[in-house]
Design an enzyme around this catalytic site. Structure first.
Site, PDB file in Angstrom:
ATOM      1  N   GLN A  74       2.264  -1.925   5.708  1.00 46.28           N
ATOM      2  CA  GLN A  74       2.561  -0.535   6.103  1.00 46.28           C
ATOM      3  C   GLN A  74       3.053  -0.400   7.550  1.00 46.28           C
ATOM      4  O   GLN A  74       3.977   0.340   7.819  1.00 46.28           O
ATOM      5  CB  GLN A  74       1.328   0.314   5.863  1.00 46.28           C
ATOM      6  CG  GLN A  74       1.632   1.759   5.608  1.00 46.28           C
ATOM      7  CD  GLN A  74       0.467   2.446   4.927  1.00 46.28           C
ATOM      8  OE1 GLN A  74      -0.533   2.724   5.561  1.00 46.28           O
ATOM      9  NE2 GLN A  74       0.605   2.711   3.644  1.00 46.28           N
ATOM     10  N   PHE A  75       2.412  -1.122   8.460  1.00 53.23           N
ATOM     11  CA  PHE A  75       2.864  -1.234   9.850  1.00 53.23           C
ATOM     12  C   PHE A  75       2.575  -2.674  10.262  1.00 53.23           C
ATOM     13  O   PHE A  75       1.564  -3.247   9.838  1.00 53.23           O
ATOM     14  CB  PHE A  75       2.084  -0.291  10.774  1.00 53.23           C
ATOM     15  CG  PHE A  75       2.426   1.167  10.599  1.00 53.23           C
ATOM     16  CD1 PHE A  75       3.372   1.782  11.415  1.00 53.23           C
ATOM     17  CD2 PHE A  75       1.806   1.916   9.615  1.00 53.23           C
ATOM     18  CE1 PHE A  75       3.688   3.123  11.251  1.00 53.23           C
ATOM     19  CE2 PHE A  75       2.120   3.266   9.449  1.00 53.23           C
ATOM     20  CZ  PHE A  75       3.055   3.873  10.267  1.00 53.23           C
ATOM     21  N   GLU A 106      -4.515  -6.376   3.160  1.00 54.63           N
ATOM     22  CA  GLU A 106      -3.282  -7.092   3.485  1.00 54.63           C
ATOM     23  C   GLU A 106      -3.372  -8.575   3.182  1.00 54.63           C
ATOM     24  O   GLU A 106      -2.402  -9.197   2.737  1.00 54.63           O
ATOM     25  CB  GLU A 106      -2.936  -6.880   4.964  1.00 54.63           C
ATOM     26  CG  GLU A 106      -2.564  -5.449   5.317  1.00 54.63           C
ATOM     27  CD  GLU A 106      -3.741  -4.486   5.355  1.00 54.63           C
ATOM     28  OE1 GLU A 106      -4.896  -4.969   5.415  1.00 54.63           O
ATOM     29  OE2 GLU A 106      -3.528  -3.264   5.323  1.00 54.63           O
ATOM     30  N   GLU A 128       0.846  -1.198   0.000  1.00 60.88           N
ATOM     31  CA  GLU A 128       0.000   0.000   0.000  1.00 60.88           C
ATOM     32  C   GLU A 128       0.879   1.245   0.000  1.00 60.88           C
ATOM     33  O   GLU A 128       1.769   1.377   0.834  1.00 60.88           O
ATOM     34  CB  GLU A 128      -0.908  -0.011   1.242  1.00 60.88           C
ATOM     35  CG  GLU A 128      -1.907  -1.163   1.209  1.00 60.88           C
ATOM     36  CD  GLU A 128      -2.449  -1.553   2.592  1.00 60.88           C
ATOM     37  OE1 GLU A 128      -2.214  -0.825   3.564  1.00 60.88           O
ATOM     38  OE2 GLU A 128      -3.104  -2.622   2.675  1.00 60.88           O
ATOM     39  N   LEU A 137      -6.248  -1.543  -0.765  1.00 59.30           N
ATOM     40  CA  LEU A 137      -6.001  -1.611   0.681  1.00 59.30           C
ATOM     41  C   LEU A 137      -6.491  -2.956   1.248  1.00 59.30           C
ATOM     42  O   LEU A 137      -7.626  -3.056   1.707  1.00 59.30           O
ATOM     43  CB  LEU A 137      -6.732  -0.440   1.337  1.00 59.30           C
ATOM     44  CG  LEU A 137      -6.218   0.130   2.657  1.00 59.30           C
ATOM     45  CD1 LEU A 137      -7.016   1.371   3.033  1.00 59.30           C
ATOM     46  CD2 LEU A 137      -6.155  -0.849   3.765  1.00 59.30           C
ATOM     47  N   HIS A 170      -0.105   1.373  15.910  1.00 61.65           N
ATOM     48  CA  HIS A 170       0.973   1.506  14.936  1.00 61.65           C
ATOM     49  C   HIS A 170       2.315   1.107  15.554  1.00 61.65           C
ATOM     50  O   HIS A 170       3.353   1.366  14.972  1.00 61.65           O
ATOM     51  CB  HIS A 170       1.085   2.943  14.433  1.00 61.65           C
ATOM     52  CG  HIS A 170       0.006   3.351  13.490  1.00 61.65           C
ATOM     53  ND1 HIS A 170      -1.304   3.476  13.869  1.00 61.65           N
ATOM     54  CD2 HIS A 170       0.045   3.654  12.170  1.00 61.65           C
ATOM     55  CE1 HIS A 170      -2.032   3.856  12.826  1.00 61.65           C
ATOM     56  NE2 HIS A 170      -1.237   3.969  11.783  1.00 61.65           N
TER      57      HIS A 170
END
Ligand SMILES: Cc1ncc(C[n+]2csc(CCOP(=O)(O)OP(=O)(O)O)c2C)c(N)n1
Ligand SMILES: [Mg+2]
Lengths: 327, 344
Positions: free
Chosen positions: A82-83, A60, A29, A58, A129
């Site tokens: 992304q995280f 995962e 992403e 978007l 996060h």
């Protein structure tokens, strides 16, 4: 040779490997036009085109699931999540398929893919996060898990991960991304998965750790060296799975004392695996009970509590003092 | 042919009538002003290091505020990270919104029927479906409404939620703010569907597309869908077409992926200006009243920031206190250990 921080080292390595191996594709992403939220894939879209640097929708589970198909089909996907806290929707793919396709196909099929994910606290990020979920991942047989603590290791581990015929998760400590620079060789070199690194040798006590905790351990060691003359050995595990039992065992057989440090919560954390391994390897050499320094058994809190949650130099120094106090 | 035309009240004659009073419209306007002022203030605080990463709703004020006005207080709001405006309308005190931005708490207040803002995209849509099931089972005349973005429609949980909602026929609304972008990903790279509203069709539920910068249309569409749900006629997916005028969050640099030209075209549709002009035409708003509203908003926000910043440092124990209803002794021990250390 040039000085790089970890983001630059990872970026340049991806670029080098993309040139080196035309089967490589990157997917994730915001990794293309935006260059990734931490800029690890900056400009790679311009360099290699949108067939090889894929900005995905978007999802995962879809990133990891399609990567498995790509890998079986002959490509070498490197996914960015992304995280790490957003890998969870893809755990089914990882656990049920990616990690066991080799076993289920009696060795005929493999999942030669890499998943990169930034992780850990320390940058006042929003909730969820900052998770350190490495412990869950190491419980998945068939998967390899590595965590660099320096730019040079980041390069060597990434290349080893990409070249590995089995799936590898590379967890990148967010706090170290831009923390410091060091010389990173331009050549393609590997840090073999399954090898720990002695960051600094010492006689008195082994601090066994990885990722963003390594610089904290060094700071604690320097402090204690100056204050009490203690000679602290620091072992960077860097490959959690497979684990370098030999180096860990050797270190503790030499020092007779061990402190284990990670940011993830205590219970069921990877420290428990290290502790068990060291005990198996060095029980008769131990001069003191082993001490763990970890996050508490609470969900990673909103960032106002972050400095309480994440282990710091003084907690590590205190723990070293504890094991040194025992005769 | 596009079967999901964009519904409007303002600018296009006769598409939809506004059923509520013009006083409601004025209140909506006032809270849109407040939300804009709040976002501007918080962006400044962020630059000064007084709050952490923050997701402003600049340009989305109509969708945020008017949608929440269409709910009743006994309805469940199930928000994501950009929905502090809607949460405020639903009853979350301004102080809590600031505490959340300062990383001092979850965005939750006792007594307000709203879940804490969901960070993992689309995961919370399922909670709204479950809440709606509970409402129906207990014969409560209320609904649940989930807030999310265009990007969320790519996650599996979005599809699972719509499917369950359709099968169960529960009173749930899915309020999707299509603000054009999911960080750097434009909607046309998110889905090959022409609209997001049409995804409802696959699950046998209603889909509506509304001009998300037309506050009155948003209010009307949500109100009607809510009525329908309460009458037992099933869930609705609402696509509010709007635009994210600011950065994704304070950590984002939108110049990397979109042109200022694009931003200018869209900000010409500014929802606050549009509703303001409408209210002026109706004789409800004057320049003086508008300026008064802006001053009041800023004052209220500054007072709230002052109150929150006057609170002392966080207590280490609050990190442990609520992990379980009854803390296991092992965690109590950790709490004591951390507490001792905090006095060192
Ligand atoms: C499961 C998950 N994956 C990734 C992210 C990181 N992330 C946060 S917001 C965002 C984009 C969301 O876009 P959209 O759904 O359109 O909502 P908007 O931010 O535009 O309001 C992404 C990828 C996340 N929070 N959760
Ligand atoms: Mg969006």
């Amino acid at each position: 040779m040039s000085e790089k921080n970890m983001v630059e080292a990872l970026h340049d390595t991806l670029s080098q490997m993309m040139q080196h191996d035309p089967r490589l594709v990157l997917l994730g992403e915001d990794i293309g036009v935006n260059g990734g939220v931490f800029r690890v894939t900056d400009q790679l879209l311009t360099q290699f085109g949108s067939d090889r640097v894929i900005d995905t929708p978007l999802a995962e589970s879809a990133i990891v699931g399609t990567a498995l198909g790509m890998a079986i089909g002959g490509l070498r996907p490197v996914c960015e999540i992304q995280f790490l806290g957003f890998l969870y929707p893809a755990l089914d793919q990882l656990i049920s398929h990616v990690s066991r396709i080799r076993a289920r196909s009696a060795g005929a099929l493999g999942a030669a893919l890499v998943i990169r994910a930034p992780f850990g606290g320390g940058i006042r990020a929003p909730e969820q996060h900052a998770d350190s979920a490495e412990g869950y991942l190491t419980t998945i047989p068939g998967l390899k898990v590595a965590i660099p603590s320096s730019p040079a290791d980041a390069k060597g581990l990434l290349i080893a991960a990409i070249e590995d015929e089995d799936p590898v998760v590379l967890l990148e400590p967010i706090r170290l991304y831009r923390l410091g620079r060091e010389e990173v060789p331009d050549t393609l070199y590997r840090v073999p998965l399954g090898t720990a690194r002695i960051v600094q040798p010492g006689r008195d006590v082994s601090v066994i750790t990885y990722g963003a905790m390594v610089p904290l351990a060094r700071a604690a060691a320097t402090q204690l060296q100056q204050r009490y003359g203690w000679d602290v050995e620091i072992v960077d595990v860097r490959s959690l799975s497979p684990l370098d039992e030999e180096t860990l065992g050797q270190s503790v057989r030499k020092t007779g004392r061990a402190v284990i440090v990670h940011e993830a919560p205590l219970t069921g954390g990877f420290g428990a695996e290290i502790l068990a391994t060291v005990t198996e390897q060095a029980f008769w050499w131990l001069k003191a009970p082993i001490v763990r320094v970890t996050g508490p058994d609470v969900p990673f809190p909103p960032y106002a509590w972050e400095d309480w949650y994440v282990p710091n130099v003084s907690r590590i120094a205190h723990a070293i003092g504890q094991v040194m106090a025992e005769e | 042919m596009n079967q999901y035309p964009v519904v409007r009240v303002m600018d296009v004659e006769g598409t939809l009538a506004f059923s509520s009073s013009l006083e409601t419209a004025l209140h909506i306007y006032q809270d849109m002003i407040l939300l804009r002022a709040f976002d501007e203030k918080t962006l400044t605080l962020q630059r000064q290091g007084r709050v952490g990463t923050f997701a402003p709703s600049l340009g989305q004020e109509a969708a945020e505020i008017a949608s929440a006005y269409a709910l009743d207080r006994q309805d469940w709001m199930v928000p994501s990270y950009r929905d502090h405006g809607a949460l405020y309308v639903h009853g979350l005190p301004l102080d809590h919104v600031i505490l959340f931005a300062m990383g001092r708490s979850g965005s939750y207040a006792a007594g307000v029927r709203a879940l804490p803002s969901s960070i993992p995209i689309a995961t919370h849509l399922l909670h709204a479906v479950g809440l709606a099931y509970a409402l129906k089972q207990q014969a409560e005349p209320a609904i649940a409404m989930a807030y999310f973005g265009d990007g969320a429609t790519s996650e599996g949980d979005f599809h699972e939620a719509l499917n369950f909602a359709g099968v169960w026929q529960v009173p749930v609304l899915f309020f999707c703010q299509n603000n054009g972008w999911a960080i750097s990903t434009p909607v046309h790279r998110q889905t090959h569907s022409e609209t997001l509203a049409q995804k409802a069709e696959a699950y046998g539920i209603a889909g509506v597309r509304v001009d998300g910068n037309d506050a009155l249309a948003v209010y009307e569409v949500v109100r009607q869908a809510r009525e329908k749900a309460i009458q037992g006629h099933g869930p609705t997916l609402i696509e509010a077409v709007t635009y994210r005028a600011g950065p994704h969050t304070t950590a984002d640099d939108p110049t990397r992926y979109r042109t200022s030209n694009e931003v200018n075209i869209h900000t010409a549709q500014d929802p606050i200006r549009r509703l303001g002009e409408f209210l002026i035409q109706q004789g409800l708003l004057t320049k003086t009243l508008k300026e008064q509203m802006m001053r009041d908003s800023k004052e209220r926000i500054n007072e709230a920031v002052g109150r929150v910043e006057a609170q002392g440092a966080v207590m280490v124990g609050d990190m442990f206190r609520h992990v379980y209803q009854t803390l296991p002794t092992r965690i109590q021990r950790q709490w004591h250990e951390w507490e001792d250390r905090s006095h060192e």
